[in-house]
Design an enzyme around this catalytic site. Structure first.
Site, PDB file in Angstrom:
ATOM      1  N   ASP A  53      14.429  -1.188   0.888  1.00 28.31           N
ATOM      2  CA  ASP A  53      15.150  -1.335   2.149  1.00 28.31           C
ATOM      3  C   ASP A  53      16.119  -2.519   2.002  1.00 28.31           C
ATOM      4  OD1 ASP A  53      15.646  -1.954   4.939  1.00 28.31           O
ATOM      5  OD2 ASP A  53      13.908  -0.774   5.464  1.00 28.31           O
TER       6      ASP A  53
ATOM      7  N   ASP B  87       7.513   2.862  -2.647  1.00 28.81           N
ATOM      8  CA  ASP B  87       7.783   3.976  -1.733  1.00 28.81           C
ATOM      9  C   ASP B  87       9.204   3.886  -1.191  1.00 28.81           C
ATOM     10  OD1 ASP B  87       7.039   1.646  -0.418  1.00 28.81           O
ATOM     11  OD2 ASP B  87       6.149   2.670   1.284  1.00 28.81           O
TER      12      ASP B  87
ATOM     13  N   LYS C 161       0.817  -1.196   0.000  1.00 26.45           N
ATOM     14  CA  LYS C 161       0.000   0.000   0.000  1.00 26.45           C
ATOM     15  C   LYS C 161       0.864   1.265   0.000  1.00 26.45           C
ATOM     16  CE  LYS C 161      -3.252  -2.214   3.199  1.00 26.45           C
ATOM     17  NZ  LYS C 161      -2.612  -3.081   4.220  1.00 26.45           N
ATOM     18  N   GLY C 162       2.120   1.107   0.408  1.00 32.87           N
ATOM     19  CA  GLY C 162       2.967   2.269   0.670  1.00 32.87           C
ATOM     20  C   GLY C 162       3.124   3.260  -0.461  1.00 32.87           C
TER      21      GLY C 162
ATOM     22  N   ASP D 245       4.101   3.554   6.573  1.00 34.16           N
ATOM     23  CA  ASP D 245       3.407   3.343   7.845  1.00 34.16           C
ATOM     24  C   ASP D 245       4.307   2.826   8.947  1.00 34.16           C
ATOM     25  OD1 ASP D 245       3.758   0.688   6.671  1.00 34.16           O
ATOM     26  OD2 ASP D 245       2.396  -0.020   8.213  1.00 34.16           O
TER      27      ASP D 245
ATOM     28  N   PHE E  50      13.786   5.061  10.926  1.00 36.23           N
ATOM     29  CA  PHE E  50      12.452   4.573  10.594  1.00 36.23           C
ATOM     30  C   PHE E  50      11.610   5.748  10.126  1.00 36.23           C
ATOM     31  CE2 PHE E  50       8.337   2.768  10.670  1.00 36.23           C
ATOM     32  CZ  PHE E  50       8.536   1.420  10.405  1.00 36.23           C
TER      33      PHE E  50
HETATM   34  C1  PRP Z   1       7.462  -1.991   2.477  1.00 35.54           C
HETATM   35  C2  PRP Z   1       7.720  -1.107   1.275  1.00 35.54           C
HETATM   36  C3  PRP Z   1       8.362  -2.048   0.294  1.00 35.54           C
HETATM   37  C4  PRP Z   1       9.116  -3.013   1.182  1.00 35.54           C
HETATM   38  C5  PRP Z   1      10.567  -2.642   1.192  1.00 35.54           C
HETATM   39  O1  PRP Z   1       6.269  -2.645   2.281  1.00 35.54           O
HETATM   40  O2  PRP Z   1       6.530  -0.570   0.760  1.00 35.54           O
HETATM   41  O3  PRP Z   1       7.410  -2.739  -0.471  1.00 35.54           O
HETATM   42  O4  PRP Z   1       8.561  -2.894   2.489  1.00 35.54           O
HETATM   43  O5  PRP Z   1      11.290  -3.473   2.033  1.00 35.54           O
HETATM   44  P1  PRP Z   1      12.404  -4.475   1.556  1.00 35.54           P
HETATM   45  O6  PRP Z   1      13.279  -3.768   0.557  1.00 35.54           O
HETATM   46  O7  PRP Z   1      13.132  -4.770   2.855  1.00 35.54           O
HETATM   47  O8  PRP Z   1      11.758  -5.692   0.994  1.00 35.54           O
HETATM   48  P2  PRP Z   1       5.413  -3.378   3.427  1.00 35.54           P
HETATM   49  O9  PRP Z   1       5.685  -4.839   3.369  1.00 35.54           O
HETATM   50  O10 PRP Z   1       5.652  -2.686   4.736  1.00 35.54           O
HETATM   51  O11 PRP Z   1       3.942  -3.165   2.920  1.00 35.54           O
HETATM   52  P3  PRP Z   1       3.101  -1.793   2.738  1.00 35.54           P
HETATM   53  O12 PRP Z   1       3.669  -1.066   1.533  1.00 35.54           O
HETATM   54  O13 PRP Z   1       1.710  -2.274   2.493  1.00 35.54           O
HETATM   55  O14 PRP Z   1       3.265  -0.986   4.006  1.00 35.54           O
END
Ligand code: PRP
Length: 179
Positions: A102, A99, A42-43, A158, A151
């Protein structure tokens, strides 16, 4: 400023300006083509909707939902698909819009999954990049800003499902997640 925010990292004005710059870069590369812009839920929703409005070419959109975090602050390395694309991508120029990148596990999983469907090309566009936390090898094609190991919340990002609607990106106070 919201009470859980330690400091504003990128204000609404800074986000708007940087997104215009990114959109100009992408427009130069894709003018005359008709790429499929894929928002990763969703981010990326706020970034996605602001970015595509600045793109000056014909495009399609689709959505995919991937999850890797659960409710914690650290990537688990476990990636799962919650919702697949609605349409086919064979022969299309795909631009994945995120978004934040990481650990990179989400993008690695996704690029492998989508490459197997024979698109003409796949590129990654992320608003934020946190290279200090990278574990999976992936390359980002378009990036808004690099961030350190803090963070961050807001503008789609979120903490435990909250704060996505903040119009800026801020650093979350440690006391919020170190309880
Ligand atoms: C977050 C962000 C990326 C992912 C990045 O998504 O939106 O998709 O983590 O992290 P990584 O590089 O360590 O894999 P999340 O799983 O929190 O879902 P969301 O977007 O719905 O909050």
């Amino acid at each position: 400023m919201h009470e859980v925010v330690e400091k504003i990292l990128f204000s609404e004005d800074q986000l708007r300006e940087r997104i215009k710059g990114l959109a100009a870069e992408i427009t130069r590369d894709y003018k005359g083509r008709r790429p499929l812009m894929v928002a990763i839920l969703k981010g990326s929703v706020l970034f996605f909707s602001d970015l595509i409005r600045e793109l000056d070419f014909n495009l399609e959109i689709d959505f995919m939902s991937i999850s890797s975090y659960g409710n914690g602050v650290k990537s688990s390395g476990e990636v799962k698909m919650i919702k697949d694309l609605d349409g086919k991508i064979e022969g299309k120029d795909v631009i994945i819009v995120e978004d934040i990148v990481d650990s990179g596990y989400t993008m690695k999983y996704l690029t492998q999954l989508l490459s197997a469907r024979n698109p003409a090309s796949i590129k990654i566009c992320t608003l934020l990049d946190k290279p200090s936390r990278r574990e999976a090898e992936i390359s980002v094609d378009y990036k808004g800003f690099e961030v350190g190991n803090e963070f961050v919340v807001g503008y789609g990002l979120d903490y435990a499902g909250s704060y996505r609607n903040l119009p800026y990106i801020g650093i979350l106070k440690r006391s919020v997640y170190e309880k």
